[in-house]
Design a protein around this motif. Structure first.
Motif, PDB file in Angstrom:
ATOM      1  N   GLU A  75      -0.442   5.062  11.475  1.00 43.55           N
ATOM      2  CA  GLU A  75      -1.115   3.905  11.099  1.00 43.55           C
ATOM      3  C   GLU A  75      -2.632   3.974  11.487  1.00 43.55           C
ATOM      4  O   GLU A  75      -2.703   4.239  12.828  1.00 43.55           O
ATOM      5  N   ILE A  76      -3.513   3.954  10.825  1.00 43.14           N
ATOM      6  CA  ILE A  76      -4.868   3.625  11.403  1.00 43.14           C
ATOM      7  C   ILE A  76      -5.171   2.770  12.088  1.00 43.14           C
ATOM      8  O   ILE A  76      -6.088   2.891  12.879  1.00 43.14           O
ATOM      9  N   LEU A 102      -8.042  10.206  -4.264  1.00 45.80           N
ATOM     10  CA  LEU A 102      -8.287   8.755  -4.683  1.00 45.80           C
ATOM     11  C   LEU A 102      -9.345   8.155  -3.900  1.00 45.80           C
ATOM     12  O   LEU A 102      -9.302   7.025  -3.490  1.00 45.80           O
ATOM     13  N   CYS A 106     -12.149   5.650   1.520  1.00 45.64           N
ATOM     14  CA  CYS A 106     -11.637   4.667   0.756  1.00 45.64           C
ATOM     15  C   CYS A 106     -10.407   4.107   1.416  1.00 45.64           C
ATOM     16  O   CYS A 106      -9.418   3.890   0.594  1.00 45.64           O
ATOM     17  N   VAL A 107     -10.227   4.073   2.596  1.00 44.94           N
ATOM     18  CA  VAL A 107      -8.930   3.508   3.305  1.00 44.94           C
ATOM     19  C   VAL A 107      -9.030   2.434   4.243  1.00 44.94           C
ATOM     20  O   VAL A 107      -8.366   1.522   3.874  1.00 44.94           O
ATOM     21  N   VAL A 133       0.797  -1.200   0.059  1.00 46.98           N
ATOM     22  CA  VAL A 133       0.077  -0.049  -0.036  1.00 46.98           C
ATOM     23  C   VAL A 133       0.805   1.443   0.064  1.00 46.98           C
ATOM     24  O   VAL A 133       0.646   2.153  -0.782  1.00 46.98           O
ATOM     25  N   ILE A 148      -7.292  16.269   0.768  1.00 53.56           N
ATOM     26  CA  ILE A 148      -8.515  17.177   0.113  1.00 53.56           C
ATOM     27  C   ILE A 148      -9.462  17.287   1.177  1.00 53.56           C
ATOM     28  O   ILE A 148     -10.129  18.235   1.457  1.00 53.56           O
TER      29      ILE A 148
HETATM   30  C1  LIG Z   1      -7.166   5.424  -1.647  1.00 52.13           C
HETATM   31  S1  LIG Z   1      -6.169   6.718  -0.926  1.00 52.13           S
HETATM   32  C2  LIG Z   1      -7.321   7.597  -0.333  1.00 52.13           C
HETATM   33  C3  LIG Z   1      -6.658   8.964   0.011  1.00 52.13           C
HETATM   34  C4  LIG Z   1      -7.724   9.946   0.413  1.00 52.13           C
HETATM   35  N1  LIG Z   1      -8.539   9.628   1.681  1.00 52.13           N
HETATM   36  C5  LIG Z   1      -8.507  10.538  -0.655  1.00 52.13           C
HETATM   37  O1  LIG Z   1      -9.764  10.561  -0.654  1.00 52.13           O
HETATM   38  O2  LIG Z   1      -7.931  11.094  -1.794  1.00 52.13           O
HETATM   39  C6  LIG Z   1      -5.454   5.808   0.498  1.00 52.13           C
HETATM   40  C7  LIG Z   1      -4.528   6.681   1.442  1.00 52.13           C
HETATM   41  O3  LIG Z   1      -4.482   5.797   2.811  1.00 52.13           O
HETATM   42  C8  LIG Z   1      -3.305   5.711   3.274  1.00 52.13           C
HETATM   43  N2  LIG Z   1      -3.148   4.658   4.048  1.00 52.13           N
HETATM   44  C9  LIG Z   1      -3.582   3.271   3.426  1.00 52.13           C
HETATM   45  N3  LIG Z   1      -3.427   2.325   4.335  1.00 52.13           N
HETATM   46  C10 LIG Z   1      -3.034   3.080   5.572  1.00 52.13           C
HETATM   47  C11 LIG Z   1      -2.738   2.591   7.026  1.00 52.13           C
HETATM   48  N4  LIG Z   1      -2.958   1.329   7.365  1.00 52.13           N
HETATM   49  N5  LIG Z   1      -2.453   3.554   7.885  1.00 52.13           N
HETATM   50  C12 LIG Z   1      -2.202   4.892   7.507  1.00 52.13           C
HETATM   51  N6  LIG Z   1      -2.840   5.034   6.332  1.00 52.13           N
HETATM   52  C13 LIG Z   1      -2.749   4.226   5.253  1.00 52.13           C
HETATM   53  C14 LIG Z   1      -2.055   5.464   1.849  1.00 52.13           C
HETATM   54  O4  LIG Z   1      -0.896   6.236   2.179  1.00 52.13           O
HETATM   55  C15 LIG Z   1      -3.065   6.635   0.974  1.00 52.13           C
HETATM   56  O5  LIG Z   1      -2.597   7.792   1.141  1.00 52.13           O
END
Ligand SMILES: C[S@@+](CC[C@H](N)C(=O)[O-])C[C@H]1O[C@@H](n2cnc3c(N)ncnc32)[C@H](O)[C@@H]1O
Length: 283
Positions: free
Chosen positions: A136-137, A64, A154-155, A10, A90
Motif C-alpha cells: 500500500e502506498i 488509467l 492518478c493514484v 478501489v 506503463i
Molecule cells: C487510476 S489507476 C492508475 C494506474 C497507473 N498509475 C496508470 O497510470 O495506469 C490506480 C491504481 O492504483 C492502485 N491503488 C489505488 N490505491 C492504492 C493504495 N492505497 N495502495 C496501493 N495501490 C493503490 C490501484 O490498484 C490501481 O492499480
C-alpha cells in the motif's frame, strides 16, 4: 466510508479493470467515459506514439492515469524510481527505459490482478531492471533513503490518508530526491456535494485535494521546491453524460464546476540537507 472500505472498493474496481484488459478489452474504472477510449478526456492520449513503441499493448490498454509523469520528470541513468499505484505498469516500463540497465524501476500496487497484469507486461517487454511489489502506498515496503524519484499517476487522489502517503514518499526518497506526480486537483472552493459528483466521474472514488491543500501537505511532510502545474483543465462538458446519469442538474452546477477540476503535474524535492531523526515509518 472508512479507510479500509475505500481500499476494498478501489481494489475491486481496479481488479475488475485489470481482468478486462487481460481478457483483451480496454481498462477503465467503470465510468461511461473511460469505457470509450477515444472519448475519455482524462486518460486518453497521454502518451506519444514514439514513446510507447515497444511497450506491450496491454500495458497501454490498462493505462488509467491522468498525466504522463515520466515525460515531465527528470530521470537519469542509474537512478532508482518508484511508481506509487503502478497499475498495468506503463510508467514503470517507461521509467526503466529512461534509467537504463544500471538503474531500477519499482512499481507498487495493492491489487493482485493489476500486479499480475504488470508482471505479464514486464515479461512481454523483456526488461530486467523492473520489480513490481505488492503493498500500500500508505505503508511503502521499501527502506528509507532508497529511491531517487517517486512518480505516480492518478493514484494519490484515491487514498483516504494522503498525509501518510506523502510522509512515506518523503521517507523512501534519498536527500535531494524528487517527487514527480500526476494527480487530479481541485482549483479553489467547490461545494462538497458537487465536488463529490465530479470526483466520482474523475476517479471512481472521490478524494482529490484542493491545489493549496496539496502544497500544504507536501510542505508538512518536509518537501520543498513545491510546484503544481495544471496539464489538463476540465469543463462541465467533459463530465456532462456522467453527471446527468447521476441525476445532477448540469446546467445549474456549470458555473461552479467550469475549470475547477484539473489534472496537474506536482513536483517537490526532499531537502539536500535533510537529517533523519531515526524516524522509521508510521505504525
Ligand atoms: C487510476 S489507476 C492508475 C494506474 C497507473 N498509475 C496508470 O497510470 O495506469 C490506480 C491504481 O492504483 C492502485 N491503488 C489505488 N490505491 C492504492 C493504495 N492505497 N495502495 C496501493 N495501490 C493503490 C490501484 O490498484 C490501481 O492499480
Amino acid at each position: 466510508m472508512r479507510d479500509n472500505e475505500i481500499k476494498e472498493v478501489v481494489k475491486s474496481k481496479y481488479g475488475e479493470a485489470a481482468r478486462r484488459v487481460a481478457a483483451g478489452e480496454r481498462g477503465g474504472c467503470g465510468t461511461q467515459a473511460s469505457a470509450i477510449p477515444c472519448c475519455d478526456p482524462i486518460s486518453s492520449n497521454l502518451y506519444q506514439a514514439g514513446e510507447i513503441a515497444g511497450v506491450p499493448a496491454q500495458a497501454v490498454a490498462a493505462s488509467l492515469g491522468c498525466g504522463n509523469p515520466t515525460a515531465l520528470a527528470q530521470l537519469n541513468a542509474g537512478e532508482t524510481v518508484l511508481d506509487l499505484g503502478s497499475g498495468g505498469g506503463i510508467d514503470v516500463l517507461l521509467s526503466a527505459k529512461r534509467v537504463g540497465p544500471t538503474g531500477k524501476a519499482y512499481g507498487l500496487d495493492m491489487t493482485d490482478d493489476m500486479l499480475a497484469l504488470a508482471q505479464e507486461n514486464q515479461r512481454k517487454a523483456g526488461v530486467q531492471n523492473v520489480e513490481f511489489i505488492k503493498g500500500e502506498i500508505e505503508n511503502i515496503p521499501l527502506p528509507e533513503n532508497s529511491v531517487d524519484v517517486v512518480i505516480s499517476n492518478c493514484v494519490i487522489n484515491l487514498s483516504a490518508d494522503k498525509d501518510r502517503v506523502l510522509r512515506e514518499a518523503f521517507r523512501v526518497l534519498r536527500r535531494g530526491g524528487r517527487f514527480a506526480v500526476s494527480d487530479v486537483v481541485v482549483r479553489g472552493p467547490v461545494p462538497a456535494d458537487i465536488r463529490r459528483s465530479v470526483e466520482l466521474w474523475v476517479g471512481c472514488v472521490a478524494g482529490a485535494l484542493e491545489e493549496g491543500e496539496y502544497r500544504s501537505k507536501l510542505a508538512a511532510a518536509g518537501f520543498e521546491e513545491i510546484e503544481v502545474e495544471p496539464t489538463r483543465v476540465y469543463g462541465v462538458e467533459d463530465a456532462r453524460q456522467f453527471l446527468t446519469a447521476q441525476g445532477v442538474d448540469v446546467e445549474a452546477i456549470a458555473p461552479v464546476v467550469e475549470g475547477k477540476f484539473a489534472s496537474a503535474f506536482i513536483r517537490a524535492r526532499k531537502p539536500w540537507n535533510h537529517r533523519s531523526l531515526g524516524y522509521a515509518r508510521d505504525k
